[in-house]
Write an enzyme that holds these catalytic residues in place. Structure first.
Site, PDB file in Angstrom:
ATOM      1  N   LYS A 111      16.957 -20.936  36.682  1.00 31.38           N
ATOM      2  CA  LYS A 111      18.121 -21.763  36.984  1.00 31.38           C
ATOM      3  C   LYS A 111      18.646 -21.796  35.363  1.00 31.38           C
ATOM      4  O   LYS A 111      19.860 -22.180  35.206  1.00 31.38           O
ATOM      5  CB  LYS A 111      17.687 -23.195  37.255  1.00 31.38           C
ATOM      6  CG  LYS A 111      17.394 -23.103  38.811  1.00 31.38           C
ATOM      7  CD  LYS A 111      16.851 -24.811  39.206  1.00 31.38           C
ATOM      8  CE  LYS A 111      16.397 -24.790  40.459  1.00 31.38           C
ATOM      9  NZ  LYS A 111      14.977 -23.926  40.432  1.00 31.38           N
ATOM     10  N   VAL A 138      19.521 -21.775  43.580  1.00 28.69           N
ATOM     11  CA  VAL A 138      20.005 -22.957  44.358  1.00 28.69           C
ATOM     12  C   VAL A 138      19.580 -22.770  45.653  1.00 28.69           C
ATOM     13  O   VAL A 138      20.043 -22.026  46.318  1.00 28.69           O
ATOM     14  CB  VAL A 138      21.596 -23.069  44.120  1.00 28.69           C
ATOM     15  CG1 VAL A 138      21.962 -24.273  44.813  1.00 28.69           C
ATOM     16  CG2 VAL A 138      22.207 -23.314  42.856  1.00 28.69           C
ATOM     17  N   GLY A 193       0.816 -29.942  46.847  1.00 30.96           N
ATOM     18  CA  GLY A 193       1.353 -28.695  46.066  1.00 30.96           C
ATOM     19  C   GLY A 193       2.797 -28.984  46.064  1.00 30.96           C
ATOM     20  O   GLY A 193       3.563 -27.900  45.538  1.00 30.96           O
ATOM     21  N   ASP A 207      16.256 -31.225  38.403  1.00 28.47           N
ATOM     22  CA  ASP A 207      16.399 -30.095  39.152  1.00 28.47           C
ATOM     23  C   ASP A 207      17.674 -29.920  39.996  1.00 28.47           C
ATOM     24  O   ASP A 207      18.435 -29.231  39.762  1.00 28.47           O
ATOM     25  CB  ASP A 207      15.080 -29.804  39.861  1.00 28.47           C
ATOM     26  CG  ASP A 207      15.267 -28.633  41.051  1.00 28.47           C
ATOM     27  OD1 ASP A 207      15.074 -27.665  40.481  1.00 28.47           O
ATOM     28  OD2 ASP A 207      15.300 -29.080  41.956  1.00 28.47           O
ATOM     29  N   LYS A 211      21.278 -27.657  39.476  1.00 28.55           N
ATOM     30  CA  LYS A 211      21.890 -26.823  40.634  1.00 28.55           C
ATOM     31  C   LYS A 211      23.182 -27.148  40.854  1.00 28.55           C
ATOM     32  O   LYS A 211      24.222 -26.347  41.261  1.00 28.55           O
ATOM     33  CB  LYS A 211      21.174 -26.941  42.010  1.00 28.55           C
ATOM     34  CG  LYS A 211      19.645 -26.460  42.070  1.00 28.55           C
ATOM     35  CD  LYS A 211      18.686 -26.932  43.091  1.00 28.55           C
ATOM     36  CE  LYS A 211      17.390 -26.611  42.975  1.00 28.55           C
ATOM     37  NZ  LYS A 211      16.335 -27.028  44.015  1.00 28.55           N
TER      38      LYS A 211
END
Lengths: 328, 163
Positions: A111, A138, A193, A207, A211
């Site tokens: 990204k 994305v 996780g 994050d 995007k």
């Protein structure tokens, strides 16, 4: 078609496993992670490289760097799947520039470089007559960029909004389902996780915001940076707030939203009716695109994961092969 | 609104037609013939919804053209509703002041409030329903609430869909 892969973490290994499992007619002539690299014009033994990495050994030669692979290997496409750096995009940005400069196509899941330097990289690719593809940046497996660039070509997009971060969606799903506190749901996401040791990047909405910047700059022809995104995370949410929403058949989701005409880019928790198609469970992603010709479309799918992200990278690779690369 | 019109056939239809012409929705028509039988005119009360604030002057103009005079325009009801959730130290930052800041606009008001206070010193959560006369007034009320939230360090969760 000959490719080199930079980055042999979750995504890189997912691509290697898919190449081994399926007859994709892709030859890997170079491979590197942050510690070592390999160059082999005849094709690297991916199974052996996966085994070495799985045993904690170096996947290649410590004297071969990623920059060496980019500069010296013989290949058609650079597959750049190293970890994202949102501050300056490096070292991935340098690798991508170098490959485009050598007239090599580039496919990336990273990204940082796309969010920070898309116009420059697009122009560099065009000047060298090669493709720059970034579907995997994305929403993982969802072919959102392809759908918007190809399938919805000719449409004007008036609004785009959705769930862009699976970690936050998992946390909010669990808070709503079992009245967990934010801290409890985060701890559970870590155990499974789904969340990093330092979850800031996900839970503060960074994050999702990156995007939005990628979609705004690459698809919607806007000129934006991360600073243009109005951003609120989910760290302050309470189980009581989710219950108050639930009382009205609603829930709370972290929603990223772009309204191109108004110049709005926003990531924030929002109240959403539970019957709304964007209300997906667990780590799924979901995006609604409002268009003038096609109406509203909602895409739902896995936003992360080794095989899922590899799917997007392989889709880009085969797209390039269909259109540009002769022979294999 | 209360309308006054000549007591002739077709007049009621003439009065109702402009309402649909401006996209309005008729909720009720109250026709009180008896009380005014002595006069030449007829009083009719109509309860209606208009799509937006700006359509009222247009409606009045169309009614005048039809020879219908408007005697009185009644209270406008609060037609727009928006529910938000806020999280933070709501009581310590004077919740009634937060509500007042919206109510004092005169055109939007808090009509419902549900509060959850799990423990002393931990943040509380509240669901606030605001009603307003117009969409613009609702946007203004939400802007005010955002400003208050910033000042009092509260988190505001807005609905995905607009007002």
């Amino acid at each position: 078609m000959r490719i080199v892969i930079l980055g042999f973490g979750s995504v890189g290994r997912g691509i290697a496993r898919a190449i081994l499992a399926k007859n994709l007619d892709l030859t890997v002539t170079g491979l590197a992670d942050s510690r070592s690299g390999l160059i082999d014009p005849a094709g690297i033994d991916l199974l052996a490289a996966l085994d070495r990495k799985g045993n904690g050994d170096l996947c290649g030669n410590p004297d071969v760097s990623p920059a060496d692979v980019v500069a010296k290997a013989d290949y058609d496409v650079l597959v750049e799947v190293t970890p994202t750096n949102v501050d300056d995009g490096e070292p991935a940005l340098g690798y991508i520039r170098a490959a485009l400069g050598r007239s090599k196509h580039v496919v990336t899941s990273n990204k940082g470089p796309i969010a920070l330097a898309y116009p420059e990289l697009r122009d560099l690719a065009a000047a060298n007559g090669v493709f720059l593809k970034y579907e995997a940046t994305v929403c993982g497996a969802i072919p959102l960029i392809h759908a918007m660039q190809e399938g919805l070509a000719g449409n004007t997009i008036s609004r785009l909004y959705g769930v862009f971060n699976g970690t936050c969606n998992y946390i909010l799903t669990r808070m709503a389902e079992d009245s967990l506190t934010y801290e409890q749901a985060l701890a559970e996401a870590r155990e499974l996780g789904y969340a990093e040791a330092d979850p800031t990047y996900d839970v503060e909405g960074i994050d999702a915001a990156i995007k939005l910047v990628i979609l705004a700059n690459a698809i919607l022809d806007m000129r934006t940076t991360l600073d243009d995104v109005e951003r609120t995370g989910i760290t302050l949410l309470t189980p009581e707030a989710l219950r108050l929403a639930e009382d009205q058949d609603c829930t709370i989701r972290l929603i990223g939203e772009i309204v191109p005409e108004a110049g709005v880019l926003r990531v924030s928790p929002r109240i959403v009716a539970k019957a709304h198609p964007l209300v997906v469970e667990g780590t799924l992603n979901a995006v609604t695109v409002e268009t003038d010709l096609a109406g509203d479309l909602t895409f739902i799918g896995k936003g992360a994961g080794s095989t899922e992200t590899a799917s997007a990278v392989i889709g880009d690779l085969l797209y390039i092969r269909e259109r540009h690369v002769q022979g294999s | 609104m209360k309308l006054e019109m000549r007591d002739q056939p077709g007049q009621l239809v003439a009065a109702l037609q402009p309402i649909s012409a401006v996209g309005g929705n008729i909720i009720a028509v109250i026709h009180q013939r008896e009380t005014l039988a002595a006069t030449e005119t007829l009083d009719v009360q109509i309860v209606l919804e208009l799509p937006e604030e700006g359509s009222l002057p247009k409606l009045l103009e169309l009614l005048r053209e039809q020879g219908v005079s408007v005697v009185r325009i009644g209270e406008q009801r609060l037609l727009y509703e928006c529910t938000l959730i806020t999280i933070g130290h709501l009581m310590h930052t004077d919740l009634s002041d937060t509500v007042d800041r919206i109510d004092t606009t005169g055109s939007a008001e808090v009509t419902d409030l549900s509060l959850a206070m799990p423990a002393i010193n931990s943040p509380s959560s509240a669901r606030i329903t605001i009603r307003s006369t117009t969409r613009e007034e609702m946007k203004k009320a939400i802007r005010i609430l955002r400003g208050v939230a910033e000042q009092k360090d509260l988190l505001i969760i807005e609905p995905l869909e607009g007002v």
